[in-house]
Design a protein around this motif. Structure first.
Motif, PDB file in Angstrom:
ATOM      1  N   ALA A   1       1.726   1.080  -0.880  1.00 48.33           N
ATOM      2  CA  ALA A   1       1.954   1.508   0.500  1.00 48.33           C
ATOM      3  C   ALA A   1       0.791   2.350   1.023  1.00 48.33           C
ATOM      4  O   ALA A   1       0.588   2.431   2.240  1.00 48.33           O
ATOM      5  N   LEU A   2       0.025   2.969   0.148  1.00 50.93           N
ATOM      6  CA  LEU A   2      -1.111   3.799   0.548  1.00 50.93           C
ATOM      7  C   LEU A   2      -2.363   2.927   0.582  1.00 50.93           C
ATOM      8  O   LEU A   2      -3.013   2.684  -0.443  1.00 50.93           O
ATOM      9  N   ARG A   3      -2.715   2.427   1.736  1.00 54.67           N
ATOM     10  CA  ARG A   3      -3.756   1.406   1.834  1.00 54.67           C
ATOM     11  C   ARG A   3      -5.124   1.861   1.319  1.00 54.67           C
ATOM     12  O   ARG A   3      -5.787   1.096   0.618  1.00 54.67           O
ATOM     13  N   PRO A   4      -5.599   3.052   1.659  1.00 51.32           N
ATOM     14  CA  PRO A   4      -6.917   3.451   1.133  1.00 51.32           C
ATOM     15  C   PRO A   4      -6.965   3.444  -0.389  1.00 51.32           C
ATOM     16  O   PRO A   4      -7.946   2.978  -0.989  1.00 51.32           O
ATOM     17  N   LEU A   5      -5.902   3.947  -1.005  1.00 51.63           N
ATOM     18  CA  LEU A   5      -5.850   3.964  -2.467  1.00 51.63           C
ATOM     19  C   LEU A   5      -5.716   2.542  -3.009  1.00 51.63           C
ATOM     20  O   LEU A   5      -6.326   2.176  -4.022  1.00 51.63           O
ATOM     21  N   ARG A   6      -4.904   1.730  -2.349  1.00 54.37           N
ATOM     22  CA  ARG A   6      -4.704   0.344  -2.780  1.00 54.37           C
ATOM     23  C   ARG A   6      -6.008  -0.459  -2.725  1.00 54.37           C
ATOM     24  O   ARG A   6      -6.300  -1.248  -3.613  1.00 54.37           O
ATOM     25  N   ARG A   7      -6.789  -0.217  -1.674  1.00 54.99           N
ATOM     26  CA  ARG A   7      -8.051  -0.955  -1.552  1.00 54.99           C
ATOM     27  C   ARG A   7      -9.000  -0.613  -2.698  1.00 54.99           C
ATOM     28  O   ARG A   7      -9.660  -1.486  -3.244  1.00 54.99           O
ATOM     29  N   ARG A   8      -9.031   0.694  -3.046  1.00 53.07           N
ATOM     30  CA  ARG A   8      -9.972   1.128  -4.073  1.00 53.07           C
ATOM     31  C   ARG A   8      -9.533   0.675  -5.469  1.00 53.07           C
ATOM     32  O   ARG A   8     -10.357   0.218  -6.254  1.00 53.07           O
ATOM     33  N   LEU A   9      -8.246   0.807  -5.766  1.00 54.71           N
ATOM     34  CA  LEU A   9      -7.774   0.549  -7.120  1.00 54.71           C
ATOM     35  C   LEU A   9      -7.341  -0.894  -7.377  1.00 54.71           C
ATOM     36  O   LEU A   9      -7.360  -1.349  -8.525  1.00 54.71           O
TER      37      LEU A   9
ATOM     38  N   GLN B   1       9.619 -10.568   4.789  1.00 55.14           N
ATOM     39  CA  GLN B   1       8.242 -10.227   4.401  1.00 55.14           C
ATOM     40  C   GLN B   1       7.909  -8.793   4.816  1.00 55.14           C
ATOM     41  O   GLN B   1       6.917  -8.514   5.490  1.00 55.14           O
ATOM     42  N   ALA B   2       8.753  -7.877   4.375  1.00 52.03           N
ATOM     43  CA  ALA B   2       8.578  -6.467   4.720  1.00 52.03           C
ATOM     44  C   ALA B   2       7.340  -5.895   4.039  1.00 52.03           C
ATOM     45  O   ALA B   2       7.019  -6.261   2.901  1.00 52.03           O
ATOM     46  N   PRO B   3       6.619  -4.967   4.685  1.00 51.65           N
ATOM     47  CA  PRO B   3       5.428  -4.355   4.074  1.00 51.65           C
ATOM     48  C   PRO B   3       5.810  -3.396   2.948  1.00 51.65           C
ATOM     49  O   PRO B   3       6.973  -2.999   2.804  1.00 51.65           O
ATOM     50  N   ALA B   4       4.810  -2.970   2.176  1.00 54.30           N
ATOM     51  CA  ALA B   4       5.048  -2.156   0.978  1.00 54.30           C
ATOM     52  C   ALA B   4       5.699  -0.820   1.320  1.00 54.30           C
ATOM     53  O   ALA B   4       6.548  -0.333   0.559  1.00 54.30           O
ATOM     54  N   TRP B   5       5.319  -0.225   2.463  1.00 52.46           N
ATOM     55  CA  TRP B   5       5.889   1.090   2.766  1.00 52.46           C
ATOM     56  C   TRP B   5       7.390   0.999   3.028  1.00 52.46           C
ATOM     57  O   TRP B   5       8.141   1.946   2.739  1.00 52.46           O
ATOM     58  N   VAL B   6       7.861  -0.121   3.545  1.00 53.65           N
ATOM     59  CA  VAL B   6       9.302  -0.285   3.747  1.00 53.65           C
ATOM     60  C   VAL B   6       9.999  -0.380   2.391  1.00 53.65           C
ATOM     61  O   VAL B   6      11.069   0.210   2.182  1.00 53.65           O
ATOM     62  N   TRP B   7       9.395  -1.117   1.453  1.00 52.02           N
ATOM     63  CA  TRP B   7       9.975  -1.199   0.112  1.00 52.02           C
ATOM     64  C   TRP B   7      10.026   0.177  -0.546  1.00 52.02           C
ATOM     65  O   TRP B   7      11.060   0.561  -1.120  1.00 52.02           O
ATOM     66  N   ALA B   8       8.928   0.912  -0.477  1.00 47.99           N
ATOM     67  CA  ALA B   8       8.883   2.225  -1.125  1.00 47.99           C
ATOM     68  C   ALA B   8       9.890   3.177  -0.488  1.00 47.99           C
ATOM     69  O   ALA B   8      10.609   3.919  -1.193  1.00 47.99           O
ATOM     70  N   SER B   9       9.964   3.166   0.835  1.00 52.22           N
ATOM     71  CA  SER B   9      10.914   4.051   1.533  1.00 52.22           C
ATOM     72  C   SER B   9      12.351   3.672   1.210  1.00 52.22           C
ATOM     73  O   SER B   9      13.210   4.538   0.958  1.00 52.22           O
TER      74      SER B   9
END
Length: 831
Positions: free
Chosen positions: A61-69, A19-27
């Motif tokens: 992975a970018l939480r502020p952007l993810r929350r808004r969009l 259950q890796a977070p999104a930033w690990v997937w993107a990296s």
């Protein structure tokens, strides 16, 4: 390129499993693309595809952007799709605590944590009370005497129960109670239930959901100081009036109402309520001296300064309070414990009678839900395990000594199957009872676990008693003091009905509360969806993407465990290696339950709670996993006794097979065919089914339960010890104790019987004495063996006899006595 693609798939699958977070997937994907470009393994055409895949991951992975969009529009959609939770639903969800049930719902049960849970134990004082006082109360009460003579617990038993503190087991010592643990409470109720249901119910009700428990948790100091010592000493008999003809299982829909008002009370104007109620099915009500009452408070004149509807409230009202009507009885299937209605019309109840005082007005539903979680985990599970021990112990003994076709009926394969069910189910439900009590003594109030044990212990007790009736035949259907099982058979439906019908417990409570409370993200999702501001949105975002990650993790795990890769799952450190397949099976089904729950929520949304066949089956999976956990825990707690292995394997195989059958039923009957297809692909790609106990296991368990030894003793531990000087039903057990010696003599004389020196043992026990005398005369047995055979013959003959009565069952004599009784004149009719 094929190798490089595999180098992407394998790590991606591993990231799903953890259950890796999104930033690990993107990296990770960025590194894979860069390495592929460096070594010429990714061409330009693939680069466009991979970039299209990487960009959404980078966005997530970018939480502020993810929350808004993403999170904000999804929260709006979630609010529209999910129904709002009512106040009563919220109170029920919040009641109690989550415990091992959360581990099972989470898909990755921590078996080491379970096995590290301390086994329930008794203090020396509790053990002494169980062996002396509880044994004595059992001697003073029997099902036959209670039902056929007194229609109540006998007076001597009532007096003894009060004197010895049975009614105050949960009340602390500082209030003159016994201060017993939950496990001690459970052991006492279990033992009483192996003897007399009226005794068990009369003791368990004051110690479960009732005034004492509510006072302990919510009462004012003055209320505690006044009532608790009196309740502990038996000077007050409590009852609690919750259910009514119009709000049975749906107790939150109470129509009993109290209107806030001011009236003169004891010479001064007093704030209180005008209460009207009509309650039914209230245990101990006919003899109660203090009435706990739940009613809905309305304040139309705003005298309390709040809303017009203040919610459910609990009050404690003396029996002799003006306007209280109480004393009549219900007759619940010949159980004869005191149970009846109570009512009142416009009864003035001062506000000081509210449990906890004015500050607890409107909190009654929460109070009841929190207290019910503990009481439900003890009372009905303990009483039904006791009833199951009575049935299993007596029927197995009877089957071992009762001969047909000159063979004990327990030796027939047709009889071994129900005997195995009786013993196997008893092992399982006793394990579940003990684990639930252990959780309570650890400070838990596991509302979901309590519903599981209430439902499944009572249902399996029904199976055990029904199988017992099949085995003893005519002995079981003819009433009388020598019938040890008929009253249990009559009374089984009572436990199925009490504290909410089992249908409701299965379809609504177990999964309904479990799915929300035990899920790591759902409750947070529901609460944050309504929370305002940036904080609420951030919490919703975290819970939402946690939910998606949780779902994908369980999908990957479910697919893995559906293959032979599940064999890599090991046994928890310190656990018995031969139980590894059960731990693996439970982990696999736990993962499947978590996935099936999330897929069902995602595809059915808010309609899931109305899909009771789905929720019932999902709840069955959870329940069977809890029972299996209890079985494995009990085996470890008991020291892995070799002799118990037939019981353990039978019960564990049965629980796994039942859980697997429920999962198959979920998939085969799922309202969403998309969900069914996803689950079938991920959970059951190769089909198949988990097998339950087979014939060899049945034979081993049946032999074990009919044989004297430590395994049978542990299975029936905590039962009342029948003795001939107390009750003739002990004859079956006395004969069973003597039977091994008689069987050994028969085996030794087999050659003499074949040679015609003596006849084989007669099937008619009344002829055994003459047979033994003939054998002694020929020197085939010694005097001590003759005495043993005669002792067996006498008690076995008593055991197989069926009670009989006068042609009118004594009714004429009873009517004659009734006509001689002095009559109380009826009151004259009002003008």
């Amino acid at each position: 390129m094929t190798f490089w693609t595999a180098a992407l798939i394998v790590p991606a699958f591993a990231l799903l499993l953890v259950q890796a977070p999104a930033w690990v997937w993107a990296s990770g994907l960025a590194l894979w693309i860069a390495a592929g470009r460096t070594f010429g393994l990714v061409d330009d055409s693939w680069l466009v595809v991979l970039a299209a895949l990487w960009l959404p991951l980078a966005l997530l992975a970018l939480r502020p952007l993810r929350r808004r969009l993403v999170a904000r529009p999804l929260r709006t959609l979630f609010r529209r799709v999910m129904p709002r939770m009512s106040a009563t639903e919220q109170a029920a969800i919040d009641a109690g605590t989550i415990w091992w049930d959360a581990q099972l719902f989470g898909g990755r049960p921590d078996w080491k944590r379970l096995l590290a849970t301390p086994a329930p134990t008794l203090t020396p004082e509790e053990q002494s009370f169980l062996e002396i006082e509880t044994e004595r109360l059992c001697d003073l009460a029997s099902d036959w005497e209670s039902t056929a003579v007194w229609q109540d617990l006998p007076p001597a038993a009532w007096a003894y129960a009060r004197e010895k503190g049975f009614l105050g087991m949960i009340i602390p010592r500082r209030y003159s109670g016994l201060g017993f643990s939950a496990y001690a409470h459970s052991q006492v109720i279990q033992k009483l239930s192996t003897r007399c249901s009226a005794a068990a119910v009369s003791v368990m009700v004051p110690n479960s959901l009732g005034p004492a428990e509510l006072l302990l948790h919510y009462g004012t100091d003055a209320q505690k100081d006044h009532y608790l010592p009196r309740l502990a000493r038996g000077e007050e008999i409590p009852c609690f009036a919750l259910t009514s003809p119009y709000a049975g299982s749906d107790a939150a829909s109470l129509t009993d109402t109290g209107i806030v008002c001011r009236e003169m009370w004891q010479g001064k104007e007093t704030l209180g309520f005008r209460v009207t109620w009509n309650k039914r099915y209230i245990t101990l009500a006919p003899i109660a001296t203090v009435l706990g009452l739940a009613f809905r408070v309305r304040d139309p004149d705003g005298l309390l300064g709040g809303a017009a509807d203040l919610g459910i409230t609990c009050a404690l009202i003396p029996r002799d309070h003006p306007g209280v009507r109480i004393g009549r009885r219900h007759w619940p299937l010949n159980a004869v414990f005191q149970n009846g209605p109570t009512s009142g019309d416009d009864v003035f109840v001062p506000i000081d009678m509210v449990i906890g005082g004015a500050g607890q007005i409107g909190n009654g539903w929460r109070m009841l839900m929190e207290c019910l979680a503990a009481g439900r985990a003890i009372s009905l599970p303990s009483s039904n395990v006791g009833m199951a021990k009575l049935a299993t112990g007596s029927v197995s003994a009877y089957a071992a000594i009762r001969r047909q076709f000159n063979v004990p009926i327990g030796a027939f394969e047709g009889a071994q199957e129900p005997l195995a069910r009786m013993a196997g189910h008893l092992y399982a439900i006793d394990a579940a009872r003990k684990l639930a009590a252990a959780g309570l003594d650890l400070g838990e109030k596991p509302s979901v676990v309590s519903a599981i044990v209430k439902y499944h212990v009572t249902e399996r007790a029904r199976i055990i008693v029904n199988d017992g009736m099949d085995l003893i035949g005519g002995k079981g259907v003819c009433m009388g003091p020598g019938n040890f099982l008929a009253r249990a058979y009559q009374q089984i439906p009572i436990a199925i009905t009490v504290e909410g019908a089992n249908i409701m417990t299965r379809t609504l409570i177990i999964f309904g509360q479990g799915a929300i409370r035990c899920h790591p993200y759902v409750l947070e999702l529901m609460r944050s969806a309504e929370a305002p501001g940036a904080t609420g949105l951030a919490t919703f975002d975290r819970a939402l993407f946690g939910y998606f990650g949780f779902l994908l993790r369980n999908a990957a795990r479910a697919l893995t465990f559906a293959t032979p890769a599940r064999l890599l799952l090991g046994t928890p450190r310190g656990a018995a290696p031969e139980m590894a397949r059960y731990y693996r099976g439970a982990t696999r089904l736990s993962t499947a339950l978590a996935l099936a729950t999330d897929v069902s929520m995602a595809t059915l949304g808010g309609t899931l709670k109305r899909r009771e066949t789905v929720t019932g089956r999902l709840g069955d999976i959870l329940s069977q996993l809890f029972i299996l956990s209890a079985i494995l825990k009990r085996f470890e707690d008991d020291g892995r006794p070799e002799a118990d292995r037939p019981f353990v394997h039978w019960a564990a195989r049965d629980a796994l097979a039942r859980a697997d059958a429920a999962l198959r039923a979920v998939i085969d009957n799922h309202p969403s065919r998309i969900a069914a297809a996803i689950l079938r692909l991920l959970v059951r790609p190769f089909g198949g089914a988990v097998a339950g106990p087979d014939d060899r296991m049945d034979a081993a368990v049946a032999q074990c339960v009919q044989t004297h030894g430590p395994a049978r003793d542990r299975l029936l531990a905590g039962s009342w010890t029948p003795r001939m000087e107390v009750d003739p039903i002990a004859a079956t057990h006395v004969a069973f104790d003597a039977y091994p010696g008689v069987a050994a003599i028969e085996q030794r004389l087999r050659e003499a019987i074949r040679a015609g020196r003596i006849e084989r043992l007669p099937q008619n026990y009344r002829q055994l004495g003459a047979w033994a005398a003939a054998a002694e005369a020929q020197g085939l047995i010694d005097p001590a063996e003759r005495v043993l055979i005669e002792r067996f013959a006498h008690h076995a003959d008593l055991a197989v006899q069926v009670d009989d009565f006068e042609p009118d069952f004594g009714l004429a004599e009873g009517l004659r006595r009734a006509t001689e009784m002095p009559r109380t004149p009826l009151p004259e009719a009002a003008e």
